[in-house]
Enzyme design. Structure first.
Site, PDB file in Angstrom:
ATOM      1  N   HIS A   1       0.835  -1.194   0.000  1.00 19.02           N
ATOM      2  CA  HIS A   1       0.000   0.000   0.000  1.00 19.02           C
ATOM      3  C   HIS A   1       0.873   1.249   0.000  1.00 19.02           C
ATOM      4  CE1 HIS A   1      -3.805  -1.938   0.259  1.00 19.02           C
ATOM      5  NE2 HIS A   1      -3.610  -2.468   1.458  1.00 19.02           N
TER       6      HIS A   1
ATOM      7  N   CYS B   1       0.125   2.291  -5.099  1.00 19.91           N
ATOM      8  CA  CYS B   1      -0.760   3.368  -5.542  1.00 19.91           C
ATOM      9  C   CYS B   1      -0.113   4.739  -5.327  1.00 19.91           C
ATOM     10  CB  CYS B   1      -2.085   3.310  -4.799  1.00 19.91           C
ATOM     11  SG  CYS B   1      -3.117   1.903  -5.257  1.00 19.91           S
TER      12      CYS B   1
END
Length: 668
Positions: free
Chosen positions: A302, A351
């Protein structure tokens, strides 16, 4: 009493017996050789044990022979046991004669003890080397004219002696299976990238890739770019305590690590790190960077972007998190630049969604225009990166295409461009994800560039020390139980913080039946990477070509280990007389293996904020906490985002912000 230099009759040209003495014709009487000795390749004065095992009537006698420098063959003085222990200084052939008191005899196969005249410490041979292949001499790139001779050499230590297989442009050269590849008359078809696979029953490794160019007289070869060393830190975060778990980082890190090793990188690969552990790992990574070194940092997990900065989310990040709970990528690059490295590459499969772009960015000193920096982003600004599960395989889409091209001996930016083009053609993420490449390269540097260590001895020894600290495996152990059962315990590394113990029953006892073994660790380290219907890839990584253990134990999270790791082995068997099912146990202390010796749980700065210390102390709860279910888990072949859902219930899906300048002593 025989003369110690008694010549063996009728040797075959000093290399092997003639046909009547060939081992296949030597099964006279009842003597049968059950296990033949094996050839080895070792440094000078390295302790070697040659072993032969035979069955026959009565007491068997052994006599080892070797070939002399004069071409004759002689008895080995004192070589009258089944095991011959030597410290060779030159290459010699050996054979063992086994005989009984009934005038029956048989010869073993000939074996070669090859000695490479290379200092073991200079070659980087581990202190407790277990016999797995270790390349001492890598091939060198060549630029020759048509008709000239090409000679590439790749020499490796190994016990058993390693096998060689050369490849050109990814294709095996089936006729080239020795340590030296020689082409007498170079032609245009011989141009390309060469690699050599080196293997024995323990492991397969790859040489550094080298380029062979065929040029005409009027073409002057360019001076190739070189590295004094190549090191890589790979981090994959997947088991989050407060955010959706990911699937792909484990296999992404594992596969990329194997490919980078083929390119000659020293690789440290780590899974599931807290904030403190990530910072400590990066600090250790910096210790391996010096002038002229190629440094590569890879992260899968993440992440997000804020005010032009990229942030990596540790597994212990709270919900919602702040920038102070994460690791800033730009600070990592700045520290890499300060080491005066020749090439710095950061690859991010995470991301980059924007959060709170109005905030004032923290102060990070601008990087110097040194022309050696490459960023490879798995996705573009304010976009998500996706992973996909297809059947039993998980992969990040960016890493999938990166791995396809990374072995190519091209400028690193060209490799990333090829990965970007392939990703752009993937229908799963059309319009959702696109690779972004930023760089300041002013030289055609490639990840496949050769390593040239001459003139950097002091730095090389320092890197060797730091490298061995995070990669040394425990030695193989042989356990003998009271009932007579003998069990061998060996070890392998899946990642730098995940070790696998293998238990193999070598010999059963005289009164034992139905023997089984189980392994456990003290302290107990919970298994996070396999289970029914989950992370099947972890199980596929356990077994390679020749490994068939009776029991395995995977020990995860070694970076949290603060004391010696003890492997407990329980032997269960049925007593043949009483028919009772009995259990015996033994323990093996293997110290602090792999990255456990680096103490990543310790803080490097005394001024570190209390919240970071607390997060490290609370990480133990993550291993026992239930992972948050992922409501958007995709079906087979469907992409899933690596965007962290960081907003609390009924709150905006953004991290809480703080003034990051207050944490400059914390964030790398």
């Amino acid at each position: 009493m025989p003369n110690p230099k008694e010549k063996i009759n009728r040797w075959k040209e000093g290399n092997a017996p003639n046909d009547c003495f060939h081992p296949r014709h030597m099964m006279i009487g009842d003597i049968v050789i059950e296990r033949q000795p094996v050839s080895v390749c070792v440094p000078a004065n390295f302790k070697v044990t040659l072993s032969v095992r035979a069955e026959g009537a009565g007491i068997l006698k052994y006599q080892w022979f070797t070939n002399g420098d004069d071409g004759e063959n002689y008895e080995v003085h004192g070589g009258t046991q089944a095991d011959l222990i030597i410290n060779p200084v030159k290459t010699h052939l050996y054979v063992c004669r086994v005989n009984d008191n009934f005038y029956n005899w048989v010869f073993s196969e000939w074996v070669k003890v090859k000695v490479l005249d290379i200092d073991a410490s200079v070659s980087g041979l581990p202190r407790h080397w277990q016999g797995n292949p270790h390349i001492a001499i890598n091939p060198k790139p060549q630029t020759v004219q048509p008709g000239a001779k090409i000679t590439l050499r790749c020499s490796a230590f190994g016990n058993p002696a390693p096998r060689y297989q050369w490849h050109r442009n990814g294709l095996a050269l089936l006729k080239n299976t020795t340590d030296t590849l020689q082409i007498d008359h170079a032609e245009a078809k011989h141009e390309g990238t060469y690699l050599c696979s080196v293997s024995n029953v323990l492991e397969e490794i790859w040489s550094e890739p080298v380029q062979v160019d065929i040029v005409q007289n009027d073409r002057l070869p360019q001076s190739p770019t070189k590295a004094v060393d190549k090191v890589a830190l790979l981090i994959g975060n997947l088991n989050y305590s407060n955010h959706p778990a990911l699937m792909a980082p484990m296999m992404d890190v594992h596969e990329l690590a194997n490919l980078l090793r083929q390119l000659g990188f020293r690789v440290v690969s780590l899974l599931d790190l807290t904030k403190v552990e990530m910072l400590a790992a990066v600090e250790k990574f910096f210790d391996l960077l010096h002038k002229g070194v190629y440094g590569l940092f890879y992260y899968a997990g993440h992440g997000y972007e804020s005010a032009g900065r990229n942030y990596l989310v540790p597994v212990d990040a709270p919900r919602p998190y702040r920038t102070g709970n994460c690791v800033c990528v730009q600070r990592i690059m700045l520290q890499m630049q300060e080491r005066h490295t020749a090439l710095n590459v950061i690859l991010l499969d995470t991301c980059r969604k924007w959060y709170n772009q109005q905030r004032i960015a923290s102060e990070i000193m601008p990087q110097q225009p040194k022309g050696n920096t490459v960023y490879g982003y798995g996705t573009c600004e304010d976009a998500e990166a996706f992973e996909v599960q297809d059947g039993g395989r998980s992969t990040g889409i960016f890493t999938k295409y990166l791995n396809k091209h990374i072995l190519q001996a091209e400028k690193v930016t060209h490799v990333l461009e090829r990965a970007s083009e392939d990703l752009g053609r993937d229908p799963l993420i059309t319009g959702k994800q696109a690779v972004e490449i930023k760089h300041t390269l002013n030289e055609p540097r490639s990840l496949a560039d050769p390593v040239q260590t001459a003139g950097h001895t002091r730095e090389l020894h320092l890197r060797d020390f730091c490298w061995r600290q995070a990669n040394e495996l425990p030695r193989k152990r042989r356990l003998v139980f009271h009932c007579g059962v003998k069990v061998e315990v060996s070890f392998s590394a899946l990642f730098s913080n995940v070790i696998v113990a293998f238990g193999v029953i070598k010999t059963t006892g005289p009164k034992t039946d139905n023997c089984t073994i189980t392994l456990s660790s003290i302290p107990a380290m919970e298994e996070l990477y396999s289970g029914p219907g989950r992370f099947e890839e972890a199980d596929s990584m356990l077994f390679d070509n020749a490994v068939n253990p009776d029991c395995t134990l995977r020990v995860c999270g070694l970076q949290k280990l603060k004391e010696s790791l003890v492997i407990k082995m329980d032997l269960h068997y049925t007593h043949t007389e009483s028919r009772q099912r009995l259990t015996e146990s033994q323990r093996v202390d293997i110290g602090k293996p792999l990255v456990a010796s680096c103490k990543l749980y310790e803080t490097f700065h005394t001024s570190r904020k209390k919240q970071d210390i607390a997060s490290a102390q609370s990480m133990g709860n993550i291993l026992h906490s239930k992972q948050e279910p992922n409501p958007n888990q995709p079906g087979p072949g469907q992409p899933f985002t690596r965007k962290a859902e960081c907003g609390a219930p009924f709150r905006c899906n953004e991290p809480e912000e703080n003034d990051e300048t207050e944490l400059q002593d914390v964030i790398v």
